[in-house]
Design a protein around this motif. Structure first.
Motif, PDB file in Angstrom:
ATOM      1  N   GLY A  15      -1.157   8.260 -16.924  1.00  0.00           N
ATOM      2  CA  GLY A  15       0.142   8.653 -17.031  1.00  0.00           C
ATOM      3  C   GLY A  15       0.292   9.478 -15.981  1.00  0.00           C
ATOM      4  O   GLY A  15      -0.045   9.500 -14.870  1.00  0.00           O
ATOM      5  N   LEU A  16       1.256  10.596 -16.514  1.00  0.00           N
ATOM      6  CA  LEU A  16       1.679  11.484 -15.314  1.00  0.00           C
ATOM      7  C   LEU A  16       0.721  12.338 -14.773  1.00  0.00           C
ATOM      8  O   LEU A  16       0.840  13.076 -13.699  1.00  0.00           O
ATOM      9  CB  LEU A  16       2.942  12.517 -16.140  1.00  0.00           C
ATOM     10  N   THR A  17      -0.437  12.500 -15.330  1.00  0.00           N
ATOM     11  CA  THR A  17      -1.572  13.510 -15.030  1.00  0.00           C
ATOM     12  C   THR A  17      -1.905  12.876 -13.452  1.00  0.00           C
ATOM     13  O   THR A  17      -2.648  13.696 -12.724  1.00  0.00           O
ATOM     14  CB  THR A  17      -2.752  13.623 -16.155  1.00  0.00           C
ATOM     15  N   GLY A  18      -2.016  11.505 -13.212  1.00  0.00           N
ATOM     16  CA  GLY A  18      -2.319  10.916 -12.096  1.00  0.00           C
ATOM     17  C   GLY A  18      -1.331  10.711 -11.026  1.00  0.00           C
ATOM     18  O   GLY A  18      -1.733  10.162 -10.081  1.00  0.00           O
ATOM     19  N   ALA A  19      -0.209  10.924 -11.235  1.00  0.00           N
ATOM     20  CA  ALA A  19       1.032  10.610 -10.659  1.00  0.00           C
ATOM     21  C   ALA A  19       0.986  11.210  -9.004  1.00  0.00           C
ATOM     22  O   ALA A  19       1.135  10.536  -8.249  1.00  0.00           O
ATOM     23  CB  ALA A  19       2.377  11.117 -11.325  1.00  0.00           C
ATOM     24  N   ARG A  20       0.509  12.689  -8.940  1.00  0.00           N
ATOM     25  CA  ARG A  20       0.551  13.027  -7.681  1.00  0.00           C
ATOM     26  C   ARG A  20      -0.588  12.433  -6.893  1.00  0.00           C
ATOM     27  O   ARG A  20      -0.305  12.016  -5.525  1.00  0.00           O
ATOM     28  CB  ARG A  20       0.380  14.592  -7.348  1.00  0.00           C
ATOM     29  N   LYS A  21      -1.687  11.997  -7.405  1.00  0.00           N
ATOM     30  CA  LYS A  21      -2.541  11.360  -6.599  1.00  0.00           C
ATOM     31  C   LYS A  21      -2.139   9.921  -6.340  1.00  0.00           C
ATOM     32  O   LYS A  21      -2.406   9.556  -5.007  1.00  0.00           O
ATOM     33  CB  LYS A  21      -3.737  11.352  -7.487  1.00  0.00           C
ATOM     34  N   ALA A  22      -1.720   9.241  -7.394  1.00  0.00           N
ATOM     35  CA  ALA A  22      -0.897   7.837  -7.040  1.00  0.00           C
ATOM     36  C   ALA A  22       0.171   8.005  -5.836  1.00  0.00           C
ATOM     37  O   ALA A  22       0.230   7.131  -5.103  1.00  0.00           O
ATOM     38  CB  ALA A  22      -0.506   7.414  -8.470  1.00  0.00           C
ATOM     39  N   MET A  23       0.955   9.079  -5.962  1.00  0.00           N
ATOM     40  CA  MET A  23       1.948   9.345  -4.977  1.00  0.00           C
ATOM     41  C   MET A  23       1.488   9.462  -3.454  1.00  0.00           C
ATOM     42  O   MET A  23       2.199   8.816  -2.688  1.00  0.00           O
ATOM     43  CB  MET A  23       2.965  10.343  -5.350  1.00  0.00           C
ATOM     44  N   ALA A  24       0.414  10.139  -3.468  1.00  0.00           N
ATOM     45  CA  ALA A  24      -0.401  10.255  -2.070  1.00  0.00           C
ATOM     46  C   ALA A  24      -0.744   9.215  -1.652  1.00  0.00           C
ATOM     47  O   ALA A  24      -0.614   8.818  -0.482  1.00  0.00           O
ATOM     48  CB  ALA A  24      -1.275  11.510  -2.299  1.00  0.00           C
ATOM     49  N   LYS A  25      -1.239   8.269  -2.466  1.00  0.00           N
ATOM     50  CA  LYS A  25      -1.761   6.882  -2.146  1.00  0.00           C
ATOM     51  C   LYS A  25      -0.607   5.916  -1.766  1.00  0.00           C
ATOM     52  O   LYS A  25      -0.581   5.169  -0.397  1.00  0.00           O
ATOM     53  CB  LYS A  25      -2.868   6.231  -3.035  1.00  0.00           C
ATOM     54  N   ALA A  26       0.493   5.968  -2.424  1.00  0.00           N
ATOM     55  CA  ALA A  26       1.548   5.159  -2.203  1.00  0.00           C
ATOM     56  C   ALA A  26       2.157   5.379  -0.859  1.00  0.00           C
ATOM     57  O   ALA A  26       2.568   4.420  -0.186  1.00  0.00           O
ATOM     58  CB  ALA A  26       2.520   5.076  -3.140  1.00  0.00           C
ATOM     59  N   LYS A  27       2.399   6.668  -0.448  1.00  0.00           N
ATOM     60  CA  LYS A  27       2.830   7.211   0.731  1.00  0.00           C
ATOM     61  C   LYS A  27       2.130   6.723   1.972  1.00  0.00           C
ATOM     62  O   LYS A  27       2.678   6.154   3.016  1.00  0.00           O
ATOM     63  CB  LYS A  27       3.056   8.595   0.781  1.00  0.00           C
ATOM     64  N   GLU A  28       0.803   6.821   1.506  1.00  0.00           N
ATOM     65  CA  GLU A  28      -0.270   6.360   2.627  1.00  0.00           C
ATOM     66  C   GLU A  28      -0.154   4.916   2.965  1.00  0.00           C
ATOM     67  O   GLU A  28      -0.174   4.529   4.164  1.00  0.00           O
ATOM     68  CB  GLU A  28      -1.644   6.821   2.165  1.00  0.00           C
ATOM     69  N   VAL A  29       0.183   3.929   1.832  1.00  0.00           N
ATOM     70  CA  VAL A  29       0.217   2.549   2.219  1.00  0.00           C
ATOM     71  C   VAL A  29       1.498   2.381   2.894  1.00  0.00           C
ATOM     72  O   VAL A  29       1.641   1.323   3.829  1.00  0.00           O
ATOM     73  CB  VAL A  29       0.340   1.799   0.655  1.00  0.00           C
ATOM     74  N   VAL A  30       2.594   2.884   2.445  1.00  0.00           N
ATOM     75  CA  VAL A  30       3.747   2.702   3.364  1.00  0.00           C
ATOM     76  C   VAL A  30       3.638   3.226   4.828  1.00  0.00           C
ATOM     77  O   VAL A  30       3.970   2.230   5.644  1.00  0.00           O
ATOM     78  CB  VAL A  30       4.947   3.704   2.712  1.00  0.00           C
ATOM     79  N   ALA A  31       3.023   4.329   5.112  1.00  0.00           N
ATOM     80  CA  ALA A  31       2.920   4.595   6.532  1.00  0.00           C
ATOM     81  C   ALA A  31       1.942   3.510   7.308  1.00  0.00           C
ATOM     82  O   ALA A  31       2.119   3.181   8.319  1.00  0.00           O
ATOM     83  CB  ALA A  31       2.082   6.068   6.662  1.00  0.00           C
ATOM     84  N   LEU A  32       0.933   2.952   6.710  1.00  0.00           N
ATOM     85  CA  LEU A  32      -0.009   2.003   7.451  1.00  0.00           C
ATOM     86  C   LEU A  32       0.829   0.644   7.393  1.00  0.00           C
ATOM     87  O   LEU A  32       0.500   0.231   8.411  1.00  0.00           O
ATOM     88  CB  LEU A  32      -1.222   1.850   6.415  1.00  0.00           C
ATOM     89  N   ARG A  33       1.357   0.373   6.270  1.00  0.00           N
ATOM     90  CA  ARG A  33       2.109  -0.813   6.385  1.00  0.00           C
ATOM     91  C   ARG A  33       3.262  -0.697   7.813  1.00  0.00           C
ATOM     92  O   ARG A  33       3.392  -1.948   8.236  1.00  0.00           O
ATOM     93  CB  ARG A  33       3.066  -1.222   5.086  1.00  0.00           C
ATOM     94  N   GLU A  34       4.028   0.225   7.734  1.00  0.00           N
ATOM     95  CA  GLU A  34       4.919   0.512   8.621  1.00  0.00           C
ATOM     96  C   GLU A  34       4.351   0.332  10.105  1.00  0.00           C
ATOM     97  O   GLU A  34       4.693  -0.391  11.198  1.00  0.00           O
ATOM     98  CB  GLU A  34       5.771   1.690   8.660  1.00  0.00           C
ATOM     99  N   ASN A  35       3.116   0.808  10.394  1.00  0.00           N
ATOM    100  CA  ASN A  35       2.369   0.998  11.293  1.00  0.00           C
ATOM    101  C   ASN A  35       1.937  -0.763  11.849  1.00  0.00           C
ATOM    102  O   ASN A  35       2.157  -0.936  13.183  1.00  0.00           O
ATOM    103  CB  ASN A  35       1.178   1.774  11.366  1.00  0.00           C
ATOM    104  N   HIS A  36       1.507  -1.541  10.750  1.00  0.00           N
ATOM    105  CA  HIS A  36       1.049  -2.844  11.293  1.00  0.00           C
ATOM    106  C   HIS A  36       2.334  -3.497  11.596  1.00  0.00           C
ATOM    107  O   HIS A  36       2.276  -4.478  12.413  1.00  0.00           O
ATOM    108  CB  HIS A  36       0.333  -3.434   9.967  1.00  0.00           C
ATOM    109  N   ALA A  37       3.154  -3.160  10.750  1.00  0.00           N
ATOM    110  CA  ALA A  37       4.638  -4.129  10.985  1.00  0.00           C
ATOM    111  C   ALA A  37       5.011  -3.781  12.384  1.00  0.00           C
ATOM    112  O   ALA A  37       5.841  -4.972  12.927  1.00  0.00           O
ATOM    113  CB  ALA A  37       5.656  -3.953   9.849  1.00  0.00           C
TER     114      ALA A  37
END
Length: 1032
Positions: A705-727
């Motif tokens: 739940g919310l206890t893992g939210a910050r860690k999950a957000m960091a991964k989600a932002k990393e995915v966006v940066a890498l996806r934008e890089n690839h595109a």
């Protein structure tokens, strides 16, 4: 008829070959004619059309057809040289097409038909080997033709039986009358082809699910077997009986369990016997899934947690069974899978003494006495060979000395016996060699010192003796097997050659493989064959031998690297790759299930090598160098484990995959393609790294739940940066660019999801709009985007609107998403995501009865799909119970909330959700007048909630504990708000948040949940506004 004719009747197989060949040709022609009557010509490409046409139903038989048709083609290649008939594969597939077209809705019957064809076609290629080996033997050739004719007879009978049944007329017009009309076909007609109804179902035939063949050389251990009889039998009586057989590696635990299983099979004809590999949770989960299918409760079920749940439920309802949990390493995980009932028998084998606390009885295995060891060796040496080994008394004395030398370890003695058998060395010579090698005091590479266990050195000495005479190609196979899981290593994986530097066999002839390699390894007791009754063949290798080979490989770096690369290549060739757009891929699950244990072992071998480098200040071993192929294999495995809900194993492989891909990316040139148009190492590694991180995000999002939210957000932002890089890579092909942009739009959607989790609703809306806009741009370019992609983002917008108290807007979003998904015709598991959020929205719009009706249907659908213990099902159970409570129906609420507390639930439900359910139960109990139990659960829930808030706001929580004041306004806001809001605050949004801020005013856009910032906030975001929840 004469007495001689009566004893030896003329066998049809002995009819001259040309007659049998003509018979086969006639049967093929007859099949073709019958199929032609129904306009079925069975071209090879029809499978793709058929699969795509009916894929939305996802029945089990449809998932298996790709494998079956592949086996039919193998059968065609094998049998063609024998009968010289044309179009075999086409005809057999034509028969299947006819049956499928006629009865495509009767999944239970089709499961059995497809299983029979699969078993037959997998067994038939053996005929090719016999045809080659006995080409000069006419009797054998005739017998092979007779087997083939019997195969054709089965197909003819199947067509004739189905052709006579009047329901085939319905089958041919199924598509014309539509699915809904088909669903109301008279159930009496269904019963006529499926057999009795469930209430009248015949007794299940005895199941003997033991994958290993009986050890014909088993001897001794009579007192252990007698004690197992006393401790575990009879299995039908109460209470449940359980026993742990424990001892050091090589003591024969598995062999004793195997012998016990076969003896029980002979003695108790009605006893179901299940063999359960129990090394880790992945193996346990797969074994219970297999049990579910064997007992008939796994049909048309794709969710792994539900398969496990169904298997355990069946075991609790049926009394006569024995389960053997082999090689239990973690008693805690074992207890999760142990059926909680008052019947049945359970045998556990383990090398860890701590496992005894999980069972009611224990049997510690001791070493063999010198005399027992001597008898053991004598039983393993062929009688003919013993005649040439000298005086029996002297031979027994030498074997007694050998047993003393190796401390009576059965495994070591088996290795010695194999060495003596294969090399024809004298018993005295073997003893001298053993004594000399054992006295050298070899250094143990694992501990960088001498072993603390007395039997470690003799084990290596015995294996060295057994391995010395093994052919080089046999040693190559053993090296590869040492890097795979010890059990269920498919023969067809090893019986292949690879290209280039990885090539190792030099031939693909299965008969030659069995003669030159398999026989040599089995004869020396280095590997074990599978149960010959099974429809597929595999090997097992003892874990002690694996460890010895791996230690040896570490001293020869180039051989270690080559073996690792070969093992990776062999498994990667058959393991399913992750889907391009990361959509569920149920049809590939059987392949993943078959090989996942070997991927996990490869990962553990690599990680162990990596750890040895990190821990040793002066490493003597050369590290393994991973390849992109290994990273891709691990990413595919991670996706499979994510889909089946095995979170711990998933995280382990993805960590490795992410690290390897990152190292490749950072050491490569940033370009899209290389010369020749092939994707560059940079582009490939970038895609793999991003996919691994995205799956890791999915695991956190589902399990916390919310206890893992910050860690999950960091991964989600990393995915966006890498996806934008690839595109943005120049030179991407149009197909790669489209794929990259779709995945980027999904990454924006995932950021939106995470922001909803963290109550950052306005910001979430921005990212969800961004996702929709990109998908819309792609669609305007004439590219096809599935409706599901749009519905997903729109549905999430509804949740974001709810968080801002914009309930009417949320209802519009929800209705739009539901309409889209129903028009798209997606599978029920997708539909419930949208109907669940629709139910939440209806409730918060003041329509509790409509919401209740929707949620009750969602619960039933999810229960059918995911089982009672499924995460999604328990979310729906909470929602129904909450609405009942809000309406004052406390008895109904009390019954429904129990669905949140399923015992032995195998799917992971976030701890925050479980605590919220406990809190709701406390309120229900108090409403029913049970103040004592209600107060107890209430206090427990508040204590657990306090623990979550301390993780979410560590600084603010510490300040409040010290000075009773806080500087974080979100934390202060929560502490002053109603209890119900606090419990809703910490659960993931897809679980439903029902506590509302009435005083905030409906539709004011302000919302009732304070945002959780990426870092703890120091500014006052919402002021000191206090809310009253629906519980007031």
């Amino acid at each position: 008829m004469s007495q001689l004719e009566a004893l030896f009747p003329t066998d049809v197989a002995l009819v001259p070959q040309h007659t049998r060949a003509q018979d086969a040709k006639d049967k093929v022609d007859k099949l073709k004619a019958m199929l032609h009557q129904h306009d079925i010509e069975a071209p090879k490409d029809v499978l793709d059309v058929f699969m795509s046409k009916h894929a939305w139903r996802k029945p089990r038989w449809l998932d298996k057809l790709q494998t079956v048709t592949s086996n039919i083609q193998i059968f065609y290649n094998a049998i063609g040289s024998i009968c010289q008939a044309h179009g075999i594969a086409s005809v057999v597939w034509g028969v299947l097409r006819f049956i499928l077209d006629a009865f495509g809705r009767y999944f239970g019957l089709l499961d059995r038909v497809v299983d029979i064809y699969d078993e037959m076609t997998r067994a038939m290629p053996v005929l090719k080997d016999y045809a080659k080996l006995y080409a000069a033997w006419p009797t054998v050739s005739d017998s092979l033709l007779d087997i083939y004719c019997s195969y054709l007879d089965f197909s003819l009978n199947a067509v004739e039986i189905f052709n006579r049944n009047p329901l085939n007329r319905i089958g041919f017009v199924r598509d014309a009358i539509g699915v809904e009309t088909w669903k109301i076909v008279d159930t009496r007609e269904v019963t006529s082809i499926q057999g009795p109804s469930s209430q009248e179902s015949p007794k299940l035939s005895r199941i003997f699910s033991v994958p290993k063949a009986r050890n014909g050389k088993f001897c001794g251990r009579k007192e252990v077997l007698a004690q197992l009889d006393r401790d575990l039998l009879p299995a039908q009586s109460s209470p449940q009986k359980s026993c742990t057989l424990h001892g050091a590696p090589g003591m024969g635990k598995t062999q004793i369990a195997l012998e016990f299983a076969y003896r029980c099979c002979e003695t108790f004809p009605d006893l179901h016997i299940f063999w359960v590999p129990a090394e880790d949770e992945t193996a346990l989960s797969q074994a219970f899934g297999k049990i579910a299918r064997l007992v008939g409760v796994g049909r048309d079920v794709s969710d792994q947690a539900r398969l496990v749940e169904n298997a355990i439920a069946w075991l609790c309802e049926n009394t006569s069974w024995l389960m053997i949990f082999d090689n239990v390493n973690n008693p805690g995980i074992f207890k999760k899978y142990q059926p909680c009932c008052n019947h049945g028998s359970i045998l556990v084998t383990s090398q860890y003494q701590r496992t005894i606390h999980a069972t009611t009885k224990e049997i510690p295995l001791r070493h063999l006495t010198p005399q027992e060891g001597s008898d053991f060796l004598l039983d393993h040496i062929p009688e003919q060979q013993k005649l040439h080994m000298g005086d029996p008394g002297s031979l027994a004395q030498v074997f007694t000395s050998m047993s003393e030398e190796v401390n009576g370890s059965p495994l070591v003695l088996v290795g010695i016996a194999g060495s003596i058998i294969s090399s024809a060395v004298s018993a005295e010579g073997a003893l001298i060699e053993l004594q000399q090698s054992g006295s050298l005091g070899k250094r143990n590479p694992i501990t960088n010192g001498h072993s603390a266990w007395a039997y470690d050195r003799p084990i290596d000495s015995a294996w060295d003796m057994a391995l010395r005479a093994v052919p080089d190609k046999g040693l190559t196979i053993l090296r590869i097997m040492s890097m795979l899981a010890a059990d269920n290593i498919p023969v067809d994986i090893l019986n292949r050659d690879l290209q280039g530097k990885l090539s190792f066999l030099g031939y693909q002839d299965s008969a030659r493989f069995r003669h030159e390699i398999q026989a040599a390894l089995v004869e020396r007791y280095l590997v074990e064959d599978s149960n010959p009754a099974l429809s597929w063949s595999f090997y097992s290798i003892h874990r002690q031998l694996q460890s010895k080979i791996l230690r040896d490989l570490q001293t020869v770096p180039h051989q270690n690297q080559l073996t690792f690369d070969r093992a990776v290549a062999l498994i990667a060739r058959d393991f399913p790759a992750f889907p391009k757009f990361m959509t569920p891929n149920f049809s590939q699950w059987p392949s993943g299930e078959k090989l996942i244990a070997h991927v996990l072992k490869l990962n553990s071998v690599y990680r162990a090598n990596e750890r040895s480098q990190d821990q040793d200040e002066t490493p003597t071993e050369v590290p393994l160098v991973p390849s992109m192929a290994f990273s891709e294999l691990l990413t595919g495995a991670g996706y499979y484990l994510y889909e089946v809900g095995l979170a711990d194993s998933c995280v382990a492989v993805l960590e490795t995959a992410e690290k390897i891909s990152h190292e490749f990316r950072t050491s490569s040139t940033a370009e899209a393609t290389m010369q020749g148009g092939q994707p560059s190492p940079y582009a490939n590694s970038l895609k793999l790294e991003t996919t691994a991180i995205a799956i890791s995000w999915g695991i956190i999002e589902q399990t916390q739940g919310l206890t893992g939210a910050r860690k999950a957000m960091a991964k989600a932002k990393e995915v966006v940066a890498l996806r934008e890089n690839h595109a943005s890579l120049p030179g991407l092909s149009s197909g790669d660019l489209f794929e990259s942009q779709v995945l980027l739009s999904n990454a924006y959607n995932d950021i939106g999801i995470e922001k909803i989790h963290m109550h950052q609703y306005a910001s979430a809306m921005d990212y969800l709009h961004k996702s929709l806009d990109l998908k819309g741009q792609l669609e305007t370019q004439g590219l096809t985007i599935p409706a599901f992609e749009f519905a997903e983002s729109i549905n999430n917008m509804g949740f974001a609107a709810l968080g801002q108290n914009l309930t009417e807007e949320a209802l519009k979003y929800s209705e739009t998403a539901v309409d889209l998904i129903y028009k798209d015709g997606s599978h029920d598991s997708d539909v419930t995501r949208f109907t669940f959020s629709h139910g939440v929205t209806l409730f918060l719009n003041g329509e509790p009865q409509r919401a209740l009706d929707v949620m009750k249907q969602v619960y039933q659908n999810r229960k059918d799909i995911f089982g009672e213990s499924g995460r999604q099902t328990r979310d729906a159970s909470y929602a129904v119970s909450f609405i009942y409570y809000a309406q004052g129906h406390f008895e109904d609420a009390s019954k429904t909330i129990q669905g949140c507390f399923i015992k032995q639930a195998k799917s992971i439900w976030p701890a925050e959700c479980l605590t919220r359910a406990k809190y709701l139960e406390s309120r229900i109990l108090q409403a029913l007048g049970d103040m004592t139990e209600g107060k107890k659960k209430h206090d427990e829930a508040l204590h657990e909630l306090d623990g979550y808030l301390s993780q979410i706001f560590p600084k603010a929580h510490a300040q409040k504990a010290e000075r009773d004041t806080v500087t974080c306004s979100s934390h202060a806001y929560l502490m002053a708000a109603d209890e119900a809001l606090r419990f809703d605050y910490v659960v993931p949004f897809y679980a439903g948040r029902f506590a509302t801020g009435k005083s905030a005013g409906r539709g004011n856009g302000r919302g009732c949940y304070p945002p959780l910032e990426d870092l703890e906030c120091l500014l006052d975001v919402l002021g000191t506004h206090f809310l009253v929840s629906t519980f007031s």
